[in-house]
Design a protein around this motif. Structure first.
Motif, PDB file in Angstrom:
ATOM      1  N   PRO A  83       0.829  -1.211   0.000  1.00  0.00           N
ATOM      2  CA  PRO A  83       0.000   0.000   0.000  1.00  0.00           C
ATOM      3  C   PRO A  83       0.864   1.262   0.000  1.00  0.00           C
ATOM      4  O   PRO A  83       2.027   1.236   0.413  1.00  0.00           O
ATOM      5  N   ALA A  84       0.284   2.331  -0.489  1.00  0.00           N
ATOM      6  CA  ALA A  84       0.987   3.627  -0.524  1.00  0.00           C
ATOM      7  C   ALA A  84       0.879   4.264   0.855  1.00  0.00           C
ATOM      8  O   ALA A  84       0.180   5.259   1.063  1.00  0.00           O
ATOM      9  N   THR A  85       1.582   3.655   1.805  1.00  0.00           N
ATOM     10  CA  THR A  85       1.598   4.126   3.187  1.00  0.00           C
ATOM     11  C   THR A  85       3.042   4.133   3.677  1.00  0.00           C
ATOM     12  O   THR A  85       3.944   3.694   2.978  1.00  0.00           O
ATOM     13  N   GLY A  86       3.226   4.628   4.895  1.00  0.00           N
ATOM     14  CA  GLY A  86       4.564   4.640   5.482  1.00  0.00           C
ATOM     15  C   GLY A  86       5.269   5.968   5.317  1.00  0.00           C
ATOM     16  O   GLY A  86       6.434   6.096   5.667  1.00  0.00           O
ATOM     17  N   TYR A  87       4.563   6.936   4.774  1.00  0.00           N
ATOM     18  CA  TYR A  87       5.097   8.282   4.626  1.00  0.00           C
ATOM     19  C   TYR A  87       3.942   9.265   4.685  1.00  0.00           C
ATOM     20  O   TYR A  87       2.800   8.902   4.444  1.00  0.00           O
ATOM     21  N   ARG A  88       4.245  10.497   5.055  1.00  0.00           N
ATOM     22  CA  ARG A  88       3.220  11.537   5.034  1.00  0.00           C
ATOM     23  C   ARG A  88       3.146  12.078   3.606  1.00  0.00           C
ATOM     24  O   ARG A  88       4.152  12.362   2.990  1.00  0.00           O
TER      25      ARG A  88
END
Length: 92
Positions: A78-83
């Motif tokens: 998923p496109a997560t793990g960063y703001r």
């Protein structure tokens, strides 16, 4: 928007999945860029494998199957793990 696309349902779904793989929210800050780059590289790699299979005629189970396979890989990355810019826009 524009004229209707000339692609059929399965082809259009495959193309949309490729776009979903690579069109992820931009990082909010330079500190978020490294994580963004890792996520994008992973997702683009999955898309490249699917595209290579289709273009080489190796997608033997058809476009629906390769689209589902790619969606499964994207769910794992998923496109997560960063703001993202989207995150910061919703808090201002």
């Amino acid at each position: 928007m524009g004229a209707p696309t000339p692609y059929d349902g399965p082809t259009l779904a495959f193309l949309q999945t490729i776009l979903d793989a690579i069109d992820i929210p931009a990082p909010a800050t330079p500190d978020d860029a490294a994580a963004y780059s890792r996520v994008l590289a992973d997702r683009a790699g999955h898309a490249a494998v699917a595209l290579r299979d289709v273009l080489a005629g190796a997608a033997q189970f058809g476009p629906e199957w390769i689209t589902g396979y790619l969606r499964d890989r994207l769910d794992e990355t998923p496109a997560t793990g960063y703001r993202s810019l989207d995150d910061t826009a919703s808090t201002t």
